[in-house]
Motif scaffolding. Structure first.
Motif, short mmCIF file in Angstrom:
data_model
loop_
_atom_site.label_atom_id
_atom_site.label_comp_id
_atom_site.label_asym_id
_atom_site.label_seq_id
_atom_site.Cartn_x
_atom_site.Cartn_y
_atom_site.Cartn_z
N ASP A 4 10.94 53.67 -78.13
CA ASP A 4 11.97 54.26 -77.79
C ASP A 4 12.36 55.59 -78.79
O ASP A 4 12.11 55.53 -79.68
N SER A 7 15.24 55.30 -80.93
CA SER A 7 14.98 54.44 -82.26
C SER A 7 14.06 55.54 -83.13
O SER A 7 14.24 55.25 -84.47
N ARG A 37 18.30 49.02 -84.28
CA ARG A 37 17.02 49.95 -83.82
C ARG A 37 15.89 49.71 -84.86
O ARG A 37 14.74 49.54 -84.36
#
Length: 86
Positions: A4, A7, A37
Motif C-alpha cells: 500500500d 503505508s 500501518r
C-alpha cells in the motif's frame, strides 16, 4: 506481495522522524493508525522493520532495506506524476 503506497509513505515518515508520535503528527494521523500501518507492513514482509525504544524507534536491517526501496519507489511515482501533468 501488494504494498500500500500510503503505508510506505507513513513508514518513510516514521523512519525520518524516528518516533511514531511525531510521524503521526506530521501525517495528521492518530498514533494508532501509524502503528497499524507499520504492523501491516511488517506482516507483509514477514519480519520486524522497527526496533521500538522507550523514546522512539530505529530501523532493523530489513527496515533499512525497505526504506531504501520505498524512497526510490515514491520518488519515481512523484516524477511520473510530474511528467504526466505537463
Amino acid at each position: 506481495m501488494r504494498y500500500d503506497l500510503t503505508s510506505l509513505e507513513v513508514f518513510v515518515t516514521v523512519a525520518d522522524e524516528q518516533n511514531l508520535t511525531r510521524a503521526a503528527a506530521r501525517r495528521n494521523l492518530a498514533v494508532s493508525a501509524v502503528s497499524k500501518r507499520v504492523a501491516e507492513l511488517e506482516e507483509e514482509v514477514g519480519c520486524a522493520l522497527l526496533v521500538r525504544y522507550p523514546r522512539g524507534v530505529g530501523l532493523t536491517p530489513a527496515g533499512q532495506a525497505l526504506l531504501h526501496y520505498a524512497r526510490q519507489l515514491l520518488h519515481t511515482l512523484h516524477q511520473m506524476e510530474n511528467e504526466l501533468s505537463e
